[in-house]
Design an enzyme around this catalytic site. Structure first.
Site, PDB file in Angstrom:
ATOM      1  N   GLU A 194       0.883  -1.316  -0.109  1.00 17.62           N
ATOM      2  CA  GLU A 194       0.116  -0.029   0.025  1.00 17.62           C
ATOM      3  C   GLU A 194       0.947   1.367  -0.062  1.00 17.62           C
ATOM      4  O   GLU A 194       1.569   1.443   0.939  1.00 17.62           O
ATOM      5  CB  GLU A 194      -0.940  -0.121   1.319  1.00 17.62           C
ATOM      6  CG  GLU A 194      -0.214  -0.165   2.671  1.00 17.62           C
ATOM      7  CD  GLU A 194      -1.116  -0.040   3.572  1.00 17.62           C
ATOM      8  OE1 GLU A 194      -1.941   1.000   3.779  1.00 17.62           O
ATOM      9  OE2 GLU A 194      -1.125  -0.742   4.704  1.00 17.62           O
ATOM     10  N   ASP A 271       0.351  -2.701   6.012  1.00 15.32           N
ATOM     11  CA  ASP A 271       0.870  -2.330   7.360  1.00 15.32           C
ATOM     12  C   ASP A 271      -0.008  -3.209   8.527  1.00 15.32           C
ATOM     13  O   ASP A 271      -1.150  -3.633   8.125  1.00 15.32           O
ATOM     14  CB  ASP A 271       0.584  -0.801   7.669  1.00 15.32           C
ATOM     15  CG  ASP A 271       1.409  -0.042   7.033  1.00 15.32           C
ATOM     16  OD1 ASP A 271       2.592  -0.433   6.252  1.00 15.32           O
ATOM     17  OD2 ASP A 271       1.061   1.113   6.546  1.00 15.32           O
ATOM     18  N   ASP A 273      -1.716  -2.726  10.866  1.00 15.99           N
ATOM     19  CA  ASP A 273      -2.931  -1.879  11.570  1.00 15.99           C
ATOM     20  C   ASP A 273      -4.281  -2.151  11.005  1.00 15.99           C
ATOM     21  O   ASP A 273      -4.556  -2.969  10.096  1.00 15.99           O
ATOM     22  CB  ASP A 273      -2.252  -0.402  11.626  1.00 15.99           C
ATOM     23  CG  ASP A 273      -2.345   0.236  10.121  1.00 15.99           C
ATOM     24  OD1 ASP A 273      -2.855  -0.571   9.212  1.00 15.99           O
ATOM     25  OD2 ASP A 273      -1.600   1.229   9.788  1.00 15.99           O
ATOM     26  N   ASP A 275      -6.161  -0.121   9.148  1.00 18.97           N
ATOM     27  CA  ASP A 275      -6.287   0.025   7.534  1.00 18.97           C
ATOM     28  C   ASP A 275      -5.741  -0.872   6.771  1.00 18.97           C
ATOM     29  O   ASP A 275      -6.187  -1.418   5.822  1.00 18.97           O
ATOM     30  CB  ASP A 275      -5.514   1.511   7.228  1.00 18.97           C
ATOM     31  CG  ASP A 275      -6.432   2.631   7.883  1.00 18.97           C
ATOM     32  OD1 ASP A 275      -7.737   2.506   8.035  1.00 18.97           O
ATOM     33  OD2 ASP A 275      -5.942   3.713   7.932  1.00 18.97           O
TER      34      ASP A 275
END
Length: 406
Positions: A194, A271, A273, A275
């Site tokens: 991303e 990542d 997390d 998102d």
């Protein structure tokens, strides 16, 4: 199979017998764009279908087209509905009892008796004509499903043509893919990352001999809520289709060819997390709906970048991949240490990213598998679809199971 779906009519059931072969059929249309037709012979599920399904599909298509002509829904200049058009929204079970069944292969996954096709076609033709003659509104609703499918098919064909012919979307000129040097698919890997920051780090860290990097911008389209023409109009999705090289599958045909896949491993590297998890979910939804063979044949992986790096004042530095690992480290490590938390892949330098996430000798990855396709489809539809109340209920019921990133 249709318990949670919006149905177009009540279940239609009929049975019959000819030449010593008995036939049972039940079908129902739902207000969705898919087709589920299951075949059984002597109570054995035939996962690859066979002659009984061929006979059913062929006569059903002919009957619907004949009715559409008689009712002037299809004009003289109009082409017939395709079989896929006619079965759009159909859920059906076709069961035959055969005194001497023959199957292709040893696993009995595909029925091979030609007389089964003949008998199923005869029984189906007689029974559905008798039913539709007495239930004109149901017939018109089913033809309406075929009409919608035909319109969508035509718009999809236009979108496919644009995808394949417009040079700016070609594999070599999409401008995002940092390809690998090897052309041997069995050795090649592609990492979907991303953003440009993570993409830049990954391009520097990778082994360019066999590792390709494909950055995507933010969250891709949720394909569970979108029509195929919108899916194919999405720049990020087009880039992935072009990069993989094997096309895509969907309800009105199949342009997917797994033998043309350019990479043995497709690794989603986001990542660690919320998102990142959302982006992973959107990508997995795309693969499951339009390229399911990638998952079924073991080509899709999730990278496992570490959340922390523990740096003790004495001793060896250690990467920790989740909070449980951190808790264990706190309990077992004696002496002071500094803790670095990685908020994103872009925060790692090239050596760290190679060591933790790209190097086959030291990295951790999860292989994505599907054990129950029907359950996977139901969950995907529940969590990613347009029906909000069931999703709210699911979130409420499972709120205490969530892993929070706060």
């Amino acid at each position: 199979m249709n318990k949670s779906k919006e149905t177009v009519h009540d279940v239609i059931y009929f049975s019959g017998e000819s030449e010593g072969i008995s036939v049972e059929v039940a079908f129902q249309y739902v207000n969705e764009f898919h087709e589920i037709v299951l075949g059984f012979c002597n109570n054995i599920y035939n996962s690859e279908g066979g002659t009984h399904l061929t006979g059913f599909k062929s006569i059903f298509t002919n009957v619907i087209n004949n009715y559409a002509r008689e009712l002037n829904i299809l004009k003289e200049k109009d082409a017939n509905f395709t079989g896929a058009d006619v079965r759009n929204g159909m859920t059906a079970v076709v069961s035959v009892k055969h005194p001497d069944p023959r199957f292709e292969g040893q696993t009995k996954t595909k029925l091979d008796n030609q007389d089964a096709a003949k008998v199923v076609s005869k029984v189906t033709g007689d029974e559905i004509v008798r039913f539709f003659d007495r239930n004109l509104e149901t017939l018109k609703n089913i033809i309406g499903c075929a009409e919608k499918a035909a319109k969508i098919r035509k718009s999809e064909e236009k979108a496919k043509t644009n995808l394949l012919t417009k040079q700016k979307f070609s594999f070599d000129s999409n401008g995002k893919l940092a390809n690998c040097e090897s052309k041997d698919p069995s050795k090649c890997e592609i990492f979907i990352v991303e953003g440009d920051s993570a993409g830049g780090s990954a391009k520097t860290a990778r082994d360019r001999n066999y590792q390709a990097i494909l950055p995507i911008r933010g969250k891709i389209l949720n394909v569970e809520k979108a029509s195929i023409d919108k899916v194919l109009a999405n720049a990020e999705i087009k880039t992935m289709i072009n990069a993989f090289g094997c096309g895509f599958s969907e309800g009105y045909g199949n342009d997917f060819d797994i033998s043309k896949l350019r990479y043995d491993k497709i690794v989603i590297m986001t990542d660690a997390d919320v998102d990142g998890s959302h982006i992973s979910t959107l990508l997995l939804t795309l693969f499951y709906r339009f390229m399911p063979e990638l998952i079924y044949e073991g080509h899709v992986y999730l990278a496992m970048p570490p959340l922390y790096k523990a740096m003790p004042s004495k001793g060896k530095e250690e990467y920790l991949y989740d909070d449980k690992a951190l808790e264990k480290y706190r309990k077992t490590h004696k002496g002071p240490f500094t803790l670095q938390r990685y908020k994103g892949l872009g925060e790692m330098d090239a050596d760290q990213l190679w060591e933790t996430t790209l190097n086959p000798e030291t990295r951790m990855m999860k292989l994505v598998e599907i054990e129950d396709a029907r359950m996977a489809s139901e969950v995907t539809e529940l969590l990613m679809g347009t029906d909000v109340p069931p999703r709210k209920a699911f979130i409420y019921d499972h709120a205490t199971d969530a892993e929070l990133d706060i």
